[in-house]
Structure formats: structure tokens, C-alpha cells
Design a protein around this motif. Structure first.
Motif, mmCIF file in Angstrom:
data_model
loop_
_atom_site.group_PDB
_atom_site.id
_atom_site.type_symbol
_atom_site.label_atom_id
_atom_site.label_comp_id
_atom_site.label_asym_id
_atom_site.label_seq_id
_atom_site.Cartn_x
_atom_site.Cartn_y
_atom_site.Cartn_z
ATOM 1 N N ARG A 128 20.092 26.420 35.709
ATOM 2 C CA ARG A 128 19.731 26.305 37.189
ATOM 3 C C ARG A 128 19.621 24.756 37.415
ATOM 4 N N PHE A 129 19.297 24.081 36.561
ATOM 5 C CA PHE A 129 18.895 22.711 36.650
ATOM 6 C C PHE A 129 19.818 21.517 35.937
ATOM 7 N N THR A 130 20.951 22.139 35.777
ATOM 8 C CA THR A 130 21.930 21.208 35.092
ATOM 9 C C THR A 130 22.202 20.017 35.487
ATOM 10 N N HIS A 131 22.460 20.035 37.016
ATOM 11 C CA HIS A 131 22.776 18.773 37.838
ATOM 12 C C HIS A 131 21.524 18.731 38.723
ATOM 13 N N LYS A 132 21.471 17.247 39.083
ATOM 14 C CA LYS A 132 20.644 17.150 40.229
ATOM 15 C C LYS A 132 20.875 17.842 41.782
#
Length: 721
Positions: free
Chosen positions: A575-579
Motif C-alpha cells: 500500500r505504501f510502495t510510492h508516495k
């Protein structure tokens, strides 16, 4: 006795050199390390003819064919290569299933925050400057250039003169190679003896699960799958194939280098066909053309390193699932056209494996090359032999031998898989769990220390608020404030000893001052109060240097720069791979202990992101269901994931933030601050801070290097009285 010497004379000298080298290394140990430069010299000697050989063999081999022959041969060779890839990849994925259950967790590494490696296929495969490609040793580009030039000569009616000239050069290169091969057993002995003599037990134990995995896979590919496929489909017998591959196999095993044995492979194929009366001009040409091509394209030997990617995912608690197989396979086949050292970081990044996996691969590359290189040799032999007999239309299964070998290799697969699973289950059961490793770390050099669990009442008067070096030395005690359970900067190990990165530096500081050390606990919000009241002299516990605290206390020069990251349960990390993944969420709740000034700015910019401050880091793991993730440094996050393997660490792409950490001192104690800054400069210059970082943050250098075991040491060692 004469019979014995006749037996020795008839045997292969490279094999004897290999056996003698291993025995010498085991007997004499590190005493034979001086042989390594001799072995390296022989490797360079073998490389003398390699690049000219590739150029000459490809141009001559292709130039002598007619256009119809080239089209037919390359198409059939491509069919054979793709078939071997499919069969080999199926075997690799089968062995990936033999990984046992594992308590995941690993130390931090800078590889985590390194930019993803991009593969420049144009640079590797397009020879913009063929001479530069030759000078740089860019084999794929050289092969492409030679294929283009050789193909352009096929229809040229005046090619005979050029091809005859190059063929004479090729014959000269072959003579040189044979002369070198005649004395190469000396190099095999030197390399094998030095490797067997200096290889430490720590290297063997490190990543032993991967080593067993790749060894079982390699043995299956080398001794079962590829030779039995050749024996089943072609007129070549299994035993004859093993014998013809022997010299090249032993050389590749000893050197870990396939490139230097390409002429040996070509000549071995041609010599075997001559011995069995199956040689002709076309077969020789096919061998000369396909051997360098097979080396350039992904081989099954090179693809065995894909097993490391599976191992790394398993090691960090994120095993590759069945649904990931098509994606990983496609990425592997594309990336392995480039160098292995480009392909592996690319694959690790594509799988989002948050670990120092590439460094782990490098630490095992010397050992794994002993499997990868000989497997590649057997792959090239198998590929070329199958291609030759396919072009002759001599591949068939209408023999009892064919059914026998195909049935045997099918039966052997589950046997090798069971052996791999059994061994690795045993090794994984005997190995230390991740939390045991970090929980048993100790400080090597200590001074007399007193670890308190509260602030003594005697300190409450405030008389100790003004401190300098003279006062500290006069009282023979330096008081250090520490945060409880701030892994890996300050925490209690299994022996209930206070240890960690900052604690080790505190002991070194006390040693340099020639005083004892006292450790006093505090909570983050108490920092300025406790310092300015004089409850301790210095706070050392991975403290963030931020603009708010700058107005309340003095900070030393930064000791480290840490990378801000998120710690969450493994299934939540994606869920937090990219900003943008975070900013696009309707609402997200993060916990934190520090970083207030940084996080306040984030909240103002992104109202959907909410932060809750905790008293300590351990509180997050108790109440983790109330939060989406914990904001923490990547360095500390990885250490905590070793205690809680169900959690992982991720640095969102395009959201990288670094911050400095240092020591905190009361505002009035400028003399002490000046001393600490100068002391830090000295510790950085002499490598002590670097050593502490390697040990406590990276997990390196924790064990003292022991002298390599050898038979002669065992025999000569005097018994203890």
C-alpha cells in the motif's frame, strides 16, 4: 607399480590437479594462500585467445554458410534454446518449492535505498563502436557485430580470400589454446588449493540454505537433466558426453569462469564428432558459431542464480507466490540478457524485497560460481550437440534408451527436490532465528558501567547541571542518557546487558576519558528537561537533530544520517510502495515516536495523513492494529523486524527523506559540546564510528576471524595439559 603409473598416465591431469588441490588446501590451510596469484595468472593466460577466437570463429563460421543453411540452422538452434529454457525454468521453479519454513528478518543495508538498477540493453547489445566493445570486453556487442559481419559475407563472391586468412588465424589461436591447456593443470591445482585452504567455516555457514538449494539444483541440471536429454534424443551416449565435457567442466569449476573455456568447448565438440565418425564440415561450422552465441544468451547456468532471488524473498519473509511466477520469469529472461550483476538487483527491486540481498549474493558469488560456471559449460555442450543433430534430422525418441533416460530424469527430480528440502529443513532448524542474532550482540570493549532504571534522587537538586570535562574526570564518572528499547541504538540483549550503536560509543568515550560510565533512562519528551537539570551529561540514543529541539538543547555534529521509512505488517507494505499511493488514500493513520517537525509539515500538505505520537517504539507492536504503519528510520525498522518478523520495512519511492542523528548536551555546557565534536571527528577519522555502524546497523564483523582449520594444524597442535 607399473600398472599404477600406467593408470595415472591414462587419466585426465586436470581431474588429478583438482583432487590434489583440494587435498593440499585441506592439509595445509592458509599456508597455501600464496598460490592464488599463480592461479589468477593462468586465468589471464587462458584469456589471451578468447576475444580473437570469438571474432574469428563467428565470422568464418557464418561466412562459409549459404543463406539457406544459415536460416535453417539459426531457426533450429533457436528452437533448441527455447526448449532448454522452458525445461530448465520448470526445474528451477520446482526447486524453489523446497524452501522450508523460516523466521524472517535481516539487518538494514544501504542497498535498500539505492536507486533501482536500469538495464541498458542498447549499451550491451548494440556495438556502436566495435573496437571499444573489444577493448571493454563487451561480449554481447562483440557477438552481434561478428554475426552482422559474418552474415554480410555469406552472399559475397569474393569472401574466400578473407575467410581463408581468418581461418589460418583461427588455427593459430587453436594451437595457442592447446599449448596453454597442456600446462593448465598447474593453474587448476593453484586455484583449487588456495580456495580450499582459505575458505572459512563462516563463509560456508553463511547462507547455507541457498548453497544447498543451488547445489542440488546444479547437480540435477549437470548430471541428470541436460546430459540425459542429449542421451535420449541424440546418438551420443551419456558416459561419452560426460567424458567429452570433463576438461571444460573441471576448468570452469576451478576458475568460476566460463569465458576462458569457450575454445575448449568448441574443440571438444569437434573432437568427439571426429572420434565417433560423425564429423563433417557443417557440424564444425555449427559448433564454431553456436558456442559463442550460447555464451552470450541466457544459459541455464546463469538462470540458476534466479534461485537466489527466490531465496532472498524467502529470507525476508516475502516468498514468491505462484501468481508471481509468470512476471518473475519474463523479467528474468529479459534481464539475464545483460550481466548477472545487473539482473539480480533489477529482479530484487521488481519484487520489492526490502533487504541487503545483493550484498548477500556478492558474499556467496565465489561459492555459487562453482555451480553456475560448470552448469553453463554443460548447457553449452548440450545446446550445441542438440542443434547439430537437429540440423541433421537425427533427433528421435524411437529407442528404448530414450524412454529409459526420460523416465530416469523424471524420477530423479523429486529425489533431488526431497534431498534439498530435507537438508534445508535441518539447516534452518539448527540456525539461529533472526531475533537471536541481534539479541545476542555484545559490546566488545567496555569500561565499568552502572545501568540505572531511574534518575537517582541525589540528582534532583540541580547541582550537576553545569558540567565540563574537568568535572567529569574529577568525579571519575560520565553520565549518559539513553532511550529504553531503541533498537539498534540502545536496548537490552538476552543477557540483560545494555548494548547498541550509541552505547558502544559511550563506552569508547568513557574509555578515552579514563572514567566509568553511568546510564540513565529517559523518554523522548523528557530530553531537554533532564539535560538542563543535569540528570545526565550527554544523551546518546539515535536522537534526531531537529529544529524544535535546537532551541532547547545543544546537538553535536551529526553522527549518522538515517533514512526515514515505514514499518508495517508484511501484507500492508504494498500500500505504501510510492508516495502517490499514500497521498491518494482517503485516510491513513501513522504512529511515531520522533520526527514531530517533519511530520507536522506533511500533515499541512496532506490532510488525509494523520500521525499519533507514542511514548516508545515497543508500544506500536502492542497496538499495531490501531495504525496503518509506524514512521521510523529504515536502519531501526529492519532491526525491529528481526524481533517481529511479521513486520517489514519500506521506503516509499519518490518520498525519500533523510535526517541527521547525534548527541544532545545541555545548552550551557559549551565546553563539553566542543570536546564531543572534536572527539567525534577523531572517531570518524580512525574508523571507529564506521566499525560501530557496520556491526550494529549492518550486522557485519560481529565474529572474530579464526585461523582457518587444516589437517597439519590439527596434527601438530599440542594437547592441553
Amino acid at each position: 607399480m607399473n600398472t599404477f603409473f600406467s593408470f595415472l598416465k591414462s587419466r585426465n591431469w586436470m581431474l588429478w590437479a583438482l583432487i590434489l588441490g583440494v587435498a593440499t588446501g585441506l592439509i595445509f590451510g592458509e599456508r597455501v594462500a600464496f598460490l592464488q596469484p599463480i592461479g589468477n595468472g593462468f586465468v589471464k593466460l587462458m584469456q589471451i585467445t578468447i576475444f580473437p577466437y570469438i571474432v574469428v570463429s563467428l565470422i568464418v563460421g557464418l561466412g562459409k554458410f549459404s543463406p539457406e543453411q544459415v536460416k535453417s540452422i539459426l531457426l533450429k538452434a533457436a528452437t533448441v534454446m527455447i526448449s532448454l529454457w522452458c525445461i530448465g525454468l520448470a526445474a528451477i521453479w520446482c526447486f524453489a518449492l523446497t524452501l522450508p519454513q523460516h523466521d524472517a528478518g535481516t539487518f538494514f543495508s544501504p542497498a535498500l535505498i539505492s536507486p533501482a538498477a536500469s538495464i541498458d540493453f542498447a549499451e550491451h547489445y548494440i556495438p556502436a563502436n566495435p573496437f571499444a566493445s573489444l577493448a571493454q570486453g563487451n561480449v554481447p556487442a562483440i557477438v552481434i557485430f561478428c554475426i552482422a559481419l559474418g552474415s554480410s559475407l555469406i552472399a559475397n563472391k569474393r569472401k574466400t580470400t578473407v575467410l581463408d586468412f581468418l581461418e589460418v588465424i583461427g588455427q593459430g589461436l587453436t594451437v595457442i589454446s592447446k599449448k596453454i591447456i597442456a600446462i593448465f593443470p598447474v593453474g587448476i591445482f593453484a586455484m583449487t588449493a588456495s580456495t580450499a585452504g582459505t575458505l572459512s567455516g563462516e563463509q560456508l555457514n553463511n547462507l547455507q540454505v541457498y548453497w544447498v538449494l543451488v547445489l542440488c539444483l546444479g547437480l540435477y541440471l549437470m548430471l541428470v537433466l541436460m546430459p540425459m536429454i542429449v542421451a535420449a534424443f541424440t546418438p551420443i551416449k551419456y558416459r561419452d558426453l560426460i567424458l567429452v565435457m570433463r576438461n571444460a567442466w573441471i576448468t570452469a569449476f576451478s576458475t568460476g569462469n566460463v569465458f576462458i573455456v569457450l575454445p575448449v568447448i568448441t574443440e571438444g565438440i569437434k573432437e568427439h564428432l571426429r572420434k565417433t565418425n560423425q564429423a563433417d564440415e557443417q557440424a564444425d561450422h555449427i559448433a564454431e558459431v553456436l558456442v559463442p552465441i550460447a555464451y552470450t544468451f541466457p544459459s541455464l547456468g546463469k538462470l540458476t542464480t534466479l534461485m537466489f532471488v527466490m531465496f532472498a524473498a524467502w529470507l525476508t519473509g516475502s516468498p514468491v507466490g505462484i501468481s508471481d511466477i509468470p512476471n518473475v520469469t519474463l523479467s528474468a529472461m529479459l534481464s539475464y540478457f545483460a550481466n548477472v550483476h545487473i539482473a539480480i538487483p533489477f529482479l530484487l527491486d521488481s519484487l520489492k524485497i526490502p533487504a541487503d540481498s545483493y550484498q548477500l549474493y556478492l558474499s556467496m558469488s565465489v561459492l555459487s560460481a562453482k555451480v553456475v560456471s560448470p552448469t553453463t559449460v554443460i548447457y553449452i555442450f548440450s545446446f550445441v550437440f542438440l542443434s547439430i543433430f537437429y540440423c541433421r534430422k537425427q533427433l528421435h525418441l524411437k529407442r528404448l534408451r530414450s524412454v529409459y533416460y526420460l523416465a530416469l530424469l523424471s524420477v530423479c527430480l523429486p529425489i533431488f527436490m526431497f534431498a534439498s528440502y530435507t537438508l534445508n529443513t535441518h539447516l534452518a532448524g539448527n540456525s539461529k532465528a533472526a531475533d537471536d542474532i541481534i539479541a545476542n550482540m555484545v559490546i566488545a570493549e567496555t569500561v565499568p558501567a552502572h545501568v540505572l532504571n531511574h534518575v537517582p534522587k541525589a540528582y534532583h537538586s540541580g547541582e550537576l547541571s553545569l558540567t565540563n570535562i574537568d568535572i567529569i574526570q574529577k568525579r571519575n564518572l560520565i553520565r549518559i542518557g539513553y532511550l529504553v528499547d531503541n533498537v539498534p541504538f540502545s536496548y537490552f540483549n538476552q543477557k540483560n546487558e545494555l548494548v547498541g550503536f550509541d552505547i558502544s560509543l559511550a563506552h569508547r568515550l568513557a574509555d578515552d576519558l579514563q572514567v566509568e560510565v553511568e546510564f540513565i533512562p529517559f523518554k523522548k519528551h523528557q530530553l531537554s528537561e533532564y539535560l538542563n537539570k543535569g540528570y545526565f551529561d550527554i544523551a546518546m540514543s539515535g536522537l534526531e537533530i531537529n529544529v524544535v529541539d535546537l532551541t532547547k538543547v545543544r546537538f553535536s555534529d551529526h553522527v549518522l544520517k538515517l533514512q526515514l521509512a515505514l514499518l508495517a505488517k508484511d501484507h500492508q507494505l504494498q500500500r505504501f510502495t510510492h508516495k502517490s499511493d499514500i497521498t491518494n488514500l482517503s485516510s491513513v493513520q501513522f504512529a511515531h515516536v520522533e520526527y514531530g517537525p517533519i511530520l507536522n509539515k506533511v500533515t499541512k500538505q496532506y490532510p488525509n495523513i494523520h500521525f499519533s505520537e507514542l511514548n516508545n517504539l515497543k508500544q506500536y507492536f502492542t497496538d499495531s492494529n490501531n495504525f496503518d504503519a509506524l514512521v521510523i528510520s529504515a536502519e531501526a525498522g529492519f532491526a525491529w523486524s528481526m524481533f517481529y518478523p511479521e513486520f517489514g520495512v519500506i521506503v516509499p519511492q519518490e518520498g525519500s527523506i533523510k535526517y541527521p542523528v547525534g548527541f544532545a548536551i545541555a545548552k550551557r555546557n559549551l565546553d563539553l559540546l566542543s570536546y564531543i565534536n572534536s572527539w567525534l571527528d577523531i572517531q570518524k577519522a580512525n574508523g571507529k564510528v564506521h566499525d560501530a555502524y557496520n556491526y550494529w546497523i549492518l550486522g557485519l564483523g560481529g565474529q572474530k576471524k579464526d585461523t582457518r582449520w587444516s589437517l597439519i594444524d590439527t596434527y601438530t597442535r599440542q594437547p592441553t595439559q
